[in-house]
Scaffold this motif. Sequence first.
Motif, PDB file in Angstrom:
ATOM      1  N   ILE A  52       0.836  -1.203   0.000  1.00 52.08           N
ATOM      2  CA  ILE A  52       0.000   0.000   0.000  1.00 52.08           C
ATOM      3  C   ILE A  52       0.871   1.253   0.000  1.00 52.08           C
ATOM      4  CG2 ILE A  52      -1.682   1.317   1.341  1.00 52.08           C
ATOM      5  CD1 ILE A  52      -2.879  -1.358   2.229  1.00 52.08           C
ATOM      6  N   ALA A  53       1.988   1.233   0.724  1.00 56.58           N
ATOM      7  CA  ALA A  53       2.899   2.383   0.717  1.00 56.58           C
ATOM      8  C   ALA A  53       3.423   2.646  -0.695  1.00 56.58           C
ATOM      9  CB  ALA A  53       4.056   2.132   1.685  1.00 56.58           C
ATOM     10  N   ARG A  54       3.740   1.583  -1.423  1.00 56.78           N
ATOM     11  CA  ARG A  54       4.193   1.742  -2.809  1.00 56.78           C
ATOM     12  C   ARG A  54       3.063   2.264  -3.699  1.00 56.78           C
ATOM     13  NH1 ARG A  54       6.666  -3.164  -1.148  1.00 56.78           N
ATOM     14  NH2 ARG A  54       8.966  -3.053  -1.185  1.00 56.78           N
ATOM     15  N   GLN A  55       1.846   1.815  -3.428  1.00 53.96           N
ATOM     16  CA  GLN A  55       0.714   2.328  -4.190  1.00 53.96           C
ATOM     17  C   GLN A  55       0.562   3.845  -3.996  1.00 53.96           C
ATOM     18  OE1 GLN A  55      -2.710   0.097  -2.924  1.00 53.96           O
ATOM     19  NE2 GLN A  55      -1.938  -1.859  -3.710  1.00 53.96           N
ATOM     20  N   LEU A  56       0.769   4.303  -2.783  1.00 51.33           N
ATOM     21  CA  LEU A  56       0.655   5.736  -2.501  1.00 51.33           C
ATOM     22  C   LEU A  56       1.717   6.544  -3.252  1.00 51.33           C
ATOM     23  CD1 LEU A  56      -0.128   5.613   1.323  1.00 51.33           C
ATOM     24  CD2 LEU A  56      -1.678   6.303  -0.514  1.00 51.33           C
ATOM     25  N   VAL A  57       2.900   5.989  -3.393  1.00 47.56           N
ATOM     26  CA  VAL A  57       3.940   6.665  -4.185  1.00 47.56           C
ATOM     27  C   VAL A  57       3.486   6.805  -5.635  1.00 47.56           C
ATOM     28  CG1 VAL A  57       6.301   6.477  -5.064  1.00 47.56           C
ATOM     29  CG2 VAL A  57       5.812   5.886  -2.676  1.00 47.56           C
ATOM     30  N   ALA A  58       2.908   5.740  -6.184  1.00 53.75           N
ATOM     31  CA  ALA A  58       2.416   5.784  -7.562  1.00 53.75           C
ATOM     32  C   ALA A  58       1.259   6.774  -7.697  1.00 53.75           C
ATOM     33  CB  ALA A  58       1.981   4.389  -8.000  1.00 53.75           C
ATOM     34  N   VAL A  59       0.386   6.831  -6.691  1.00 54.52           N
ATOM     35  CA  VAL A  59      -0.727   7.793  -6.711  1.00 54.52           C
ATOM     36  C   VAL A  59      -0.197   9.223  -6.714  1.00 54.52           C
ATOM     37  CG1 VAL A  59      -2.640   8.719  -5.348  1.00 54.52           C
ATOM     38  CG2 VAL A  59      -2.411   6.257  -5.660  1.00 54.52           C
ATOM     39  N   ALA A  60       0.838   9.482  -5.936  1.00 55.09           N
ATOM     40  CA  ALA A  60       1.419  10.829  -5.885  1.00 55.09           C
ATOM     41  C   ALA A  60       1.971  11.237  -7.250  1.00 55.09           C
ATOM     42  CB  ALA A  60       2.520  10.880  -4.820  1.00 55.09           C
ATOM     43  N   ALA A  61       2.615  10.305  -7.944  1.00 54.39           N
ATOM     44  CA  ALA A  61       3.144  10.607  -9.285  1.00 54.39           C
ATOM     45  C   ALA A  61       2.012  10.928 -10.255  1.00 54.39           C
ATOM     46  CB  ALA A  61       3.956   9.416  -9.793  1.00 54.39           C
ATOM     47  N   MET A  62       0.955  10.144 -10.220  1.00 53.73           N
ATOM     48  CA  MET A  62      -0.194  10.395 -11.085  1.00 53.73           C
ATOM     49  C   MET A  62      -0.848  11.726 -10.754  1.00 53.73           C
ATOM     50  SD  MET A  62      -3.903   8.554 -11.038  1.00 53.73           S
ATOM     51  CE  MET A  62      -4.194   9.498  -9.521  1.00 53.73           C
ATOM     52  N   ALA A  63      -1.021  12.017  -9.467  1.00 52.04           N
ATOM     53  CA  ALA A  63      -1.669  13.249  -9.047  1.00 52.04           C
ATOM     54  C   ALA A  63      -0.894  14.479  -9.509  1.00 52.04           C
ATOM     55  CB  ALA A  63      -1.827  13.260  -7.523  1.00 52.04           C
ATOM     56  N   ALA A  64       0.418  14.419  -9.432  1.00 50.12           N
ATOM     57  CA  ALA A  64       1.241  15.554  -9.862  1.00 50.12           C
ATOM     58  C   ALA A  64       1.037  15.836 -11.349  1.00 50.12           C
ATOM     59  CB  ALA A  64       2.708  15.267  -9.561  1.00 50.12           C
ATOM     60  N   LEU A  65       0.985  14.777 -12.142  1.00 54.15           N
ATOM     61  CA  LEU A  65       0.782  14.961 -13.579  1.00 54.15           C
ATOM     62  C   LEU A  65      -0.596  15.541 -13.877  1.00 54.15           C
ATOM     63  CD1 LEU A  65       1.698  14.563 -16.517  1.00 54.15           C
ATOM     64  CD2 LEU A  65       0.772  12.230 -16.384  1.00 54.15           C
ATOM     65  N   LEU A  66      -1.640  15.022 -13.244  1.00 57.17           N
ATOM     66  CA  LEU A  66      -2.994  15.519 -13.490  1.00 57.17           C
ATOM     67  C   LEU A  66      -3.148  16.963 -13.016  1.00 57.17           C
ATOM     68  CD1 LEU A  66      -5.174  12.407 -12.499  1.00 57.17           C
ATOM     69  CD2 LEU A  66      -4.636  13.242 -14.794  1.00 57.17           C
ATOM     70  N   TRP A  67      -2.528  17.281 -11.909  1.00 57.97           N
ATOM     71  CA  TRP A  67      -2.585  18.662 -11.391  1.00 57.97           C
ATOM     72  C   TRP A  67      -1.968  19.632 -12.400  1.00 57.97           C
ATOM     73  CZ3 TRP A  67      -4.978  20.176  -6.928  1.00 57.97           C
ATOM     74  CH2 TRP A  67      -4.762  21.510  -6.521  1.00 57.97           C
ATOM     75  N   TRP A  68      -0.927  19.200 -13.064  1.00 61.68           N
ATOM     76  CA  TRP A  68      -0.264  20.029 -14.073  1.00 61.68           C
ATOM     77  C   TRP A  68      -1.109  20.134 -15.347  1.00 61.68           C
ATOM     78  CZ3 TRP A  68       1.940  18.248 -18.817  1.00 61.68           C
ATOM     79  CH2 TRP A  68       2.650  19.231 -19.519  1.00 61.68           C
ATOM     80  N   MET A  69      -1.778  19.055 -15.732  1.00 64.71           N
ATOM     81  CA  MET A  69      -2.537  19.033 -16.979  1.00 64.71           C
ATOM     82  C   MET A  69      -3.879  19.758 -16.903  1.00 64.71           C
ATOM     83  SD  MET A  69      -2.003  15.156 -18.443  1.00 64.71           S
ATOM     84  CE  MET A  69      -3.077  15.514 -19.846  1.00 64.71           C
ATOM     85  N   MET A  70      -4.520  19.758 -15.743  1.00 66.60           N
ATOM     86  CA  MET A  70      -5.875  20.288 -15.629  1.00 66.60           C
ATOM     87  C   MET A  70      -6.030  21.707 -16.180  1.00 66.60           C
ATOM     88  SD  MET A  70      -8.562  18.614 -14.572  1.00 66.60           S
ATOM     89  CE  MET A  70      -9.555  19.873 -13.771  1.00 66.60           C
ATOM     90  N   PRO A  71      -5.217  22.679 -15.755  1.00 68.49           N
ATOM     91  CA  PRO A  71      -5.401  24.038 -16.302  1.00 68.49           C
ATOM     92  C   PRO A  71      -5.039  24.152 -17.782  1.00 68.49           C
ATOM     93  CG  PRO A  71      -3.479  23.948 -14.848  1.00 68.49           C
ATOM     94  CD  PRO A  71      -4.191  22.650 -14.689  1.00 68.49           C
ATOM     95  N   LEU A  72      -4.172  23.277 -18.276  1.00 72.18           N
ATOM     96  CA  LEU A  72      -3.782  23.346 -19.688  1.00 72.18           C
ATOM     97  C   LEU A  72      -4.946  23.028 -20.622  1.00 72.18           C
ATOM     98  CD1 LEU A  72      -0.289  21.550 -19.587  1.00 72.18           C
ATOM     99  CD2 LEU A  72      -0.768  24.015 -19.533  1.00 72.18           C
ATOM    100  N   LEU A  73      -5.883  22.204 -20.165  1.00 69.19           N
ATOM    101  CA  LEU A  73      -7.007  21.781 -20.996  1.00 69.19           C
ATOM    102  C   LEU A  73      -8.327  22.424 -20.580  1.00 69.19           C
ATOM    103  CD1 LEU A  73      -6.170  17.950 -21.095  1.00 69.19           C
ATOM    104  CD2 LEU A  73      -5.593  19.678 -22.813  1.00 69.19           C
ATOM    105  N   ALA A  74      -8.260  23.423 -19.700  1.00 67.75           N
ATOM    106  CA  ALA A  74      -9.472  23.982 -19.093  1.00 67.75           C
ATOM    107  C   ALA A  74     -10.466  24.524 -20.116  1.00 67.75           C
ATOM    108  CB  ALA A  74      -9.094  25.085 -18.104  1.00 67.75           C
ATOM    109  N   ASP A  75     -10.005  25.059 -21.237  1.00 69.76           N
ATOM    110  CA  ASP A  75     -10.905  25.663 -22.220  1.00 69.76           C
ATOM    111  C   ASP A  75     -11.716  24.627 -22.997  1.00 69.76           C
ATOM    112  OD1 ASP A  75      -9.959  28.141 -21.497  1.00 69.76           O
ATOM    113  OD2 ASP A  75      -8.462  28.234 -23.103  1.00 69.76           O
ATOM    114  N   HIS A  76     -11.397  23.363 -22.848  1.00 69.13           N
ATOM    115  CA  HIS A  76     -12.028  22.335 -23.681  1.00 69.13           C
ATOM    116  C   HIS A  76     -13.074  21.505 -22.940  1.00 69.13           C
ATOM    117  CE1 HIS A  76      -8.952  23.195 -26.671  1.00 69.13           C
ATOM    118  NE2 HIS A  76      -8.033  23.047 -25.734  1.00 69.13           N
ATOM    119  N   TYR A  77     -13.108  21.556 -21.607  1.00 70.20           N
ATOM    120  CA  TYR A  77     -14.010  20.683 -20.860  1.00 70.20           C
ATOM    121  C   TYR A  77     -15.479  20.976 -21.138  1.00 70.20           C
ATOM    122  CZ  TYR A  77      -9.684  19.937 -18.240  1.00 70.20           C
ATOM    123  OH  TYR A  77      -8.370  19.665 -17.892  1.00 70.20           O
ATOM    124  N   ALA A  78     -15.809  22.217 -21.438  1.00 74.76           N
ATOM    125  CA  ALA A  78     -17.205  22.580 -21.718  1.00 74.76           C
ATOM    126  C   ALA A  78     -17.384  22.985 -23.182  1.00 74.76           C
ATOM    127  CB  ALA A  78     -17.650  23.716 -20.798  1.00 74.76           C
TER     128      ALA A  78
END
Length: 536
Positions: free
Chosen positions: A457-483
Motif C-alpha cells: 500500500i505504501a508503494r501504491q501511494l507513491v504511484a498515486v502521488a506521481a499520477m496526481a502531480a501529472l494531473l494537477w499540471w494538466m488540468m489548467p492546460l485543458l481547461a478551455d475544452h471541458y465545456a
Amino acid sequence: MTSLVKSVGTIGGLTLVSRIFGFVRDMLLARVLGAGLAADAFQLAFTLPNTFRRLFAEGAFSVAFVPMYSRALHGAEDEKRGEDAAARFADDVLAVFLWVLLGFSAVMMIVMPGIVWLLARDFQDVPGKFDLAVFLSRVTFPYLGLISLVAMLSGLLNARSRFAPGAFAPVLLNILLISGIIAGWWLRGDSHDDRIVAIALAVSVSLAGVAQLAYLLWAVRRAGLRLHWRLPRFTPEVRKLGMLILPATFGAGIYQVSQFVDTFFATSLPQGSLTLLKLADRLNQMPLGIVGIALGTAILPMLSRHIHSGDAAEAQRLQGNAFEMATLLTLPAAAALAICAPAFTAAFFVGGKFTAADGAIMAQIVVALVAGLPAYVIVKILNPGFFAREDTRTPVWTALASLIINIAINLYVVEHYGIVGLAGATAASASINCLLLYAILHRRGWFHFTARLAGRIARQLVAVAAMAALLWWMMPLLADHYAGSAFERAWSLAALVAAGGTAFFAAAFLVGALDKDLLAMLTRRRARNGAAPSQE
C-alpha cells in the motif's frame, strides 16, 4: 487468489457496464430536468426504494442468507443431500419473505405522505413540490419488493459462484430509466412541464423491477434450480435467519439512516441541492460499485467456506488479497476524481437545463465525497469478516458510532458549508467506521495487516502521488475544452484518463506496487476470455 480475481472480474466487469449505462442516464437526466423542482422530487422518490433495497435486500438479508444457504449447500455428506437441504431452505425463506415484502410495501405506500414530510418537509415551501414527491414515491415504491426478490435469487446463484446474472440485472434498470427519460422528453414536447418527465421516470423504475425479476427467474431456472411456492412456515432455519437479519438490519439500517439524514439536510438547502448531491454521488459510485461491491459480493461465500472449514490462514490470505486489490484501484480513482472533478462535471453534465454554476457546485461535492472513497470500498471487504462468522451485531455498533458522528458533524458543517460540508461529513464518518471495523477484526485475531500488505500500500501511494502531480499540471492546460464541443470534451477527458492511468501504472510497476502473481492471473484471464467478462 485466482478464484477471487475471476469472480471480481465477472462482477466488476458487468457492474462497469451497468455504471456506464447509469452514467448515460444521469447525463440525460441532468440535461432534460436540470437541478430543479421535478428533479428534486424524483431524486427523493428514487432514494426511498433504493435505500430500503440496500437495507433489506442487498444489506441485512443477503449477508445473513448467503452464508446459511452456502452452509446448507456444502455442509452435507454428499452433494444430493446438500442440494435438497439448500432447496428446502430457499423455499421456506421465499414463502415468508414474500409476505413480509408485500405487507411492508403496502404500509409504506399508505403512509407515504408522512415519510416524505419527515425527509423533506421543506418541499412544502415550493408550490406543488411536496405533492409531486409523494405521488412519485408511491409509483416507485413497488420496485422495493421486486428487487428484494431479485436479491434473494442472486444470493442463490452467488452461493454457487454464479455471479454474472446478479451483476447484470442493474443494467436492465438503467436501460429502462434511459427509455423513461427519452419517453418523458418526447411526451413533454414544447410544454416545458418537467413533471411529465419525472412521472415517466417513476413508472420506469417499477417496470425495471419487473424486468429484473423476470431475468433472474430465467437465470435461476437455467442454472437448474427450482423454487416452489408454499404457505409460510417458520422452520428453525427460517427463525435463525430472522435472528441474524434483525441485528444486520439495524447495522445496515444505521448506514441507511445516515443516507436519510443526508437527504433530510439536503432538502433543507436551496432547491437543486438534493439533485446535485445525488448526481455527484454517481461519480463516486462508479469505482465503489465496480470494485467495492464486486469484492464484497465475491469474498463473502468464499470466506464463509474457509471459516466453516476451520482454515483461518486461508481466510486471512483472502481478505488480505481483497484489501490489496481494493486499495490498488480505489486510491488512484479517488485522487483522480478529486483533481479532475471540474473537468468531469463540466464535460459530462453541463448542458441543457444543467448550468455551469450547477456544474461548479457539483464538482466541489465530488471532491468532498471521494475523500471517503477508499473507506467506502474497504468497509465492503471488512464487513464479510463478521458476516461470514454469523456476527451481524458488531457492525451495528460501529455503524451506530459513525452515524452519531455524522449527525454531529452535519449540525455544524451544513450551516457553514452547505451541501459540500454535508458530503464531507459523509466521507469522514465512513472513514471512522472503516477504522473501527478493522480495529475489532485485528483485536479478535480475524484479520490483521501484514508487513507485506503495508509495504504494498505504501508503494501504491507513491504511484498515486506521481499520477496526481501529472494531473494537477494538466488540468489548467485543458481547461478551455471541458465545456466545449462534444469532440473537445471527449478528447480532453480521454487525454486526462490516458495520462493519469499510464502515470499510475508505470510508477506502480517501477516502485513494485503491483503484485506479479495478480498481474499474471489477470493476463491469463484476458487470454482465456477476451475483453468481455465471463457470463457464468
